[in-house]
Design a protein around this motif. Sequence first.
Motif, mmCIF file in Angstrom:
data_model
loop_
_atom_site.group_PDB
_atom_site.id
_atom_site.type_symbol
_atom_site.label_atom_id
_atom_site.label_comp_id
_atom_site.label_asym_id
_atom_site.label_seq_id
_atom_site.Cartn_x
_atom_site.Cartn_y
_atom_site.Cartn_z
ATOM 1 N N LEU A 152 0.852 -1.178 0.000
ATOM 2 C CA LEU A 152 0.000 0.000 0.000
ATOM 3 C C LEU A 152 0.895 1.238 0.000
ATOM 4 O O LEU A 152 2.125 1.125 0.046
ATOM 5 C CB LEU A 152 -0.895 0.019 1.248
ATOM 6 N N PHE A 153 0.269 2.408 -0.052
ATOM 7 C CA PHE A 153 0.951 3.690 0.136
ATOM 8 C C PHE A 153 1.956 4.010 -0.962
ATOM 9 O O PHE A 153 2.843 4.828 -0.788
ATOM 10 C CB PHE A 153 1.642 3.752 1.508
ATOM 11 N N SER A 154 1.845 3.348 -2.095
ATOM 12 C CA SER A 154 2.694 3.640 -3.250
ATOM 13 C C SER A 154 1.913 3.319 -4.509
ATOM 14 O O SER A 154 1.174 2.322 -4.557
ATOM 15 C CB SER A 154 3.982 2.812 -3.202
ATOM 16 N N ASP A 155 2.075 4.139 -5.534
ATOM 17 C CA ASP A 155 1.312 3.922 -6.759
ATOM 18 C C ASP A 155 1.737 2.663 -7.506
ATOM 19 O O ASP A 155 1.045 2.232 -8.435
ATOM 20 C CB ASP A 155 1.387 5.145 -7.675
ATOM 21 N N ILE A 156 2.857 2.048 -7.112
ATOM 22 C CA ILE A 156 3.258 0.819 -7.802
ATOM 23 C C ILE A 156 2.284 -0.319 -7.532
ATOM 24 O O ILE A 156 2.208 -1.291 -8.290
ATOM 25 C CB ILE A 156 4.690 0.372 -7.421
ATOM 26 N N PHE A 157 1.500 -0.185 -6.448
ATOM 27 C CA PHE A 157 0.543 -1.241 -6.111
ATOM 28 C C PHE A 157 -0.860 -0.979 -6.663
ATOM 29 O O PHE A 157 -1.727 -1.845 -6.564
ATOM 30 C CB PHE A 157 0.444 -1.395 -4.584
ATOM 31 N N ASP A 158 -1.077 0.193 -7.232
ATOM 32 C CA ASP A 158 -2.433 0.609 -7.588
ATOM 33 C C ASP A 158 -3.138 -0.359 -8.533
ATOM 34 O O ASP A 158 -4.324 -0.636 -8.377
ATOM 35 C CB ASP A 158 -2.425 2.008 -8.201
ATOM 36 N N ASN A 159 -2.412 -0.859 -9.530
ATOM 37 C CA ASN A 159 -3.055 -1.681 -10.558
ATOM 38 C C ASN A 159 -2.588 -3.137 -10.543
ATOM 39 O O ASN A 159 -2.799 -3.871 -11.509
ATOM 40 C CB ASN A 159 -2.798 -1.073 -11.941
ATOM 41 N N MET A 160 -1.960 -3.539 -9.447
ATOM 42 C CA MET A 160 -1.498 -4.921 -9.363
ATOM 43 C C MET A 160 -2.671 -5.885 -9.209
ATOM 44 O O MET A 160 -3.640 -5.592 -8.497
ATOM 45 C CB MET A 160 -0.552 -5.103 -8.167
#
Length: 508
Positions: A410-418
């Motif tokens: 969480l708390f990072s855009d790298i996880f947004d679309n995983m």
Amino acid sequence: MAFYSTKPLLSLSFLFFMVSYSYGRVNLSSTFKVKAVNLGGWLVTEGWIKPSLFDGIPNKDFLDGTALQFKSVTVGKYLCAELGGGTIIVANRTAASSWEKFRLWRINETSFNFRVYDKRFVGLDTNGKGIDLVAVSNTAGSSETFEIVRNSDDESRVRIKAPNGFFLQVKTEELVTADYAGGGGWGDDDPSVFVMTIAGRLQGEFQVTNGYGPNKAPQIMREHWATFIVEDDFKFIAENGVNAVRIPVGWWIASDPTPPKPYVGGSLEALDKAFTWAQKYGVKIIIDLHAAPGSQNGLEHSSSRDGSQEWGLTDETIQESVSVIDFLTARYAKSPSLYAVELLNEPLAPGATLDMLNEYYKAGYNAIREHSSTAYVVMSNRIGASNSTELFPVTSGLTRAVIDVHYYNLFSDIFDNMTVQQNINFININRTAQLNQVTTSNGPLTLVGEWVAEWQVRNATTEDYQRFAKAQLEVYERASFGWAYWTLKNVNNHWSLDWMIKNGYIKL
């Protein structure tokens, strides 16, 4: 054949067991690892964990740290602290960012100070006519105290009443004064009307205690401490494979029962109860200094008043933190339940420099060792630090030293679309690599002090959550000291280990 009674032998064995138990269970198996849960939101308030705690606060939109933006209806532009502070207030910005935010310091439910970007306070220019709006003072007094008057039909429309009794008005984009007597309507032709936007909130310990005020806060907080975590929780923990709790505390606990305002007494009594329950059910305790003087990260969970990070800016905040650690260790050193003391939770880089952190960690370690040779000393990695092993030099040569890392998808855009599988792969590959980097055979022990089976995946099934939780457990159990789930209770179900266990999402 002679008969020898076994009673003396049993008595000696029992005596040996009790002595070992009473002095910290030092004969633990070398394979013992912490499987803990955090008691977040209990002794250090976090509003998102239990929002109802704030329900009774009058005018609760305006708590300490609330960030407000004001757009003049006549010029159509935002109020701004020119240069971020130190000079005049203008109304010439077409968009709102940092200099256009005014953070509240709450005096009471109707009176406030406005703090600007460079930490100065808005007030009236006393060197002139006493009506020009400036942000030059480093302290807040009566001349920096304002009221916010909302339109009862549209609460986004407000007037701001200055300490001279007049309302602010925008005469030009460069001239904001406090000399409007009032009496006008709330239309777009009134220079004293602003459209207000709430651009940020804080809901921590400072906000809840200052929000309720000195008369009501003690009752509210004592009821919360007495009901949020109870003895049955420790019984439940022990029966479901959890062997420890990590308990966040605030620096004011060392001044109990009369901590500095607005904090109220009683959290130390609650912590005492936790130690009693832990001993009864065989649960170990990690005391965690979650909120340090001045706030080590500017976040609500460190009890920041307005989002500022001021821990470490003066030696006083470091020394006061050491005193808190000394107090807590001295109080609980002889308890068989004290397993570890965490010196600081999530200091934020670069504000918390590595040099100041090393200075504090050394002093905190020595304070603990004055009272206990067996308690583990946990040192938290900095948020935002690029080198996860940066604390290795300060832990070199120290006994029972532990480095705490926090892993959230969480708390990072790298996880947004995983996807589900991509999140699980990230745990198995990336988190394994990160944990391996800090877990070495000759270095400090490692603790995954915070993790949760929550993510950004939408419409995930129960099985998806079960797989995600299982992957994290399998990886984080490789940490040489152990792990701790965040948190035991939470209105958000997947953040609550209590709910996750009871509903079959996690099995230990």
